[in-house]
Design an enzyme around this catalytic site. Structure first.
Site: not given
Ligand code: NAD
Length: 482
Positions: A21, A51, A175-176, A238
């Site tokens: 995802d 996989r 850590d976006h 965050h």
């Protein structure tokens, strides 16, 4: 002006978990946008590895579909050229299949980066196999995603596993939030201007608020979330990072270790949290929309989907200035902002009828990334000296004009920083451990006390008790608004 593009050197980026995802929604679209911006050279290679059995052509179709869905309006004429640098290797992270093929695909004398876009239990096995199959050279970089552990013990174990094969200078813990334009602007504002820094302390700042509010619930992520909760999922990483950037001392230079040393000092100066300074909540069902307990499949869940905390930093700069943190799901609006609330003027020459006015510096992370400074002026018109607060608005979209749309998103910037070898916006191992060392006793505190989260309504600002957390100090949360 904004989108000055400096192409990076040729690189190989392997996305392990390339069918997941995160790869679909964030990593691949981010790479595409950087490619379209001219930053990714034509001889770079992006290799998905997972996989699922697939060949290069199959994965290119997969990537094309991901771009259709998630790359938004961004794009360039030559999508085929981007897809031509994409490849795929079927690989079992826990076995030996695929690793030799992967090693054979990588180029020579170029940056090699491996993005571990899988759960943390696979970090150690991947690092080990990269070493075994000759892909853990001194210049190799690895990128790991959150969650980096679920407590101090597990974070230490992950750090130890990675350190067996890689030096700290090769590990990029994402850590976006740190990749957001405004977050970096926070540093520019603080350390690039003379105006704010002299006031940036407990003498002038009454308190600081950090709010990260979401409107979505935990649907689809219930199993993970039931084990994590808002404290582990949001605060430990965050909100803690935002707190560090807002509270740290000026680093001597804008370099990875200088910045991260200062952030670490903030975390280490945090006081333990008293139980009365924590409010936890859980969202209730709303009409047809299930409540938190249904989403996580546990009718007796004691995990929080909302948390508010009063935090104190014990150092010269901040003693006496609390920082209030709050984050939650299914709240009134989707918004993330930091508010620095300055103290009242020492004396009002306009008398009590002028009311109470305070300067507030608001740093908005979303929506409408930007900064505004509330200043007090005279209400226009005749009829005496009435005061009003007006914003000096620096919404980037307005200030920077059409260029603002070209501001790269967090993943774009961070992935390119990996390729460039710049760790400033990534968390260092000791930082992550220090954050857990502070977080663990807070969680242990409520677990020992056996307290349950307080239910709150969808579309609210969280439980009433979180408002009381401020009221009892004579303060108020800023409104949660889009
Ligand atoms: P996902 O389950 O959708 O994808 C996992 C990927 O790993 C798939 O490609 C799968 O094939 C691969 N994989 C799993 N086991 C494997 C094995 N033994 N061998 C080879 N490949 C294997 O997960 P995701 O949502 O993409 O998340 C990946 C990581 O990123 C997780 O740690 C998650 O917590 C983190 N993360 C995700 C998001 C997000 O928005 N999805 C946001 C932040 C962090």
């Amino acid at each position: 002006m904004v989108s000055r593009v400096i192409p990076v050197d040729p690189f190989d980026l392997v996305v392990i978990g390339g069918t997941g995802d995160l790869a679909r929604r964030k990593i691949l679209p981010a790479l595409y946008r950087r490619f379209c911006a001219g930053q990714v050279p034509d001889d770079a290679q992006i290799i998905g590895a997972a996989r699922t059995a697939m060949d290069d052509a199959g994965y290119r179709d997969f990537v094309g579909a991901a771009l259709d869905e998630f790359a938004g309006a961004a794009g360039c004429e030559d999508r085929a050229r981007f897809l031509s640098i994409i490849g795929y290797v079927t690989l079992d992270v826990l076995g030996d299949a695929g690793w030799t093929e992967l090693a054979g695909r990588l180029g020579q004398d170029r940056v090699q980066a491996f993005y571990f876009s899988v759960g943390p239990s696979l970090f150690g096995p991947i690092a080990e196999r990269l070493q075994t199959y000759g892909m853990a050279g001194p210049d190799t970089r690895i990128v790991v995603e959150k969650p980096f552990g679920r407590d101090l013990t597990s974070a230490r174990a992950l750090n130890t596993d990675l350190a067996r094969h890689f030096d700290e200078g090769q590990i990029y813990r994402i850590d976006h939030y740190l990749g957001k334009e405004t977050v970096q602007n926070l540093m520019a504002i603080r350390f690039g201007n003379m105006l704010f820094e002299p006031l940036w302390n407990s003498q002038y700042v009454d308190h600081i608020q950090i709010t990260v509010a979401e409107t979505v619930g935990v649907e689809g992520r219930g199993e993970y979330y039931e084990r994590a909760g808002a404290m582990r999922d949001m605060v430990q990483n965050h909100l803690m990072q935002l707190l560090c950037l807002i509270a740290m001392e000026p680093p001597s230079k804008f370099d990875p270790d200088a910045v991260r040393d200062e952030k670490l000092k903030v975390i280490r100066a945090l006081d333990p949290i008293a139980p009365e300074d924590v409010v936890r909540g859980q969202y209730l069902a709303d009409g047809d929309r299930p409540g938190f307990r249904e989403h996580v499949g546990n009718a007796e869940s004691t995990t929080e989907s909302f948390i508010a905390l009063k935090v104190r930093i014990s150092n010269w700069r901040w003693a006496g200035t609390p920082i209030y943190l709050r984050t939650g799901k299914r709240l009134r609006a989707r918004t993330s902002e930091i508010d620095v609330v300055f103290k009242d003027t020492p004396h009002s020459i306009f008398g009590p009828e002028a009311g109470r006015h305070r300067n507030i510096l608001t740093i908005r992370l979303q929506p409408n990334e930007g900064i505004d400074l509330g200043v007090t002026i005279k209400e226009p018109g005749p009829g005496g000296m009435r005061l009003v607060d007006v914003p000096l608005d620096m919404t980037f979209a307005q200030a920077l004009g059409p260029d603002a749309k070209d501001v790269p998103d967090a993943y774009e910037r961070l992935i390119m920083d990996v390729v460039r070898g710049n760790q400033t916006l990534f968390m260092r191992g000791d930082e992550v451990e220090a954050a857990w060392a502070w977080t663990d006793p807070v969680i242990a505190g409520w677990e020992e006390a056996g307290t349950a989260p307080i239910p709150y309504d969808t579309g609210s600002a969280g439980p009433e008790e979180s408002l009381a957390l401020m009221h009892r100090d004579g303060r108020r949360w800023r409104e949660i608004r889009a």
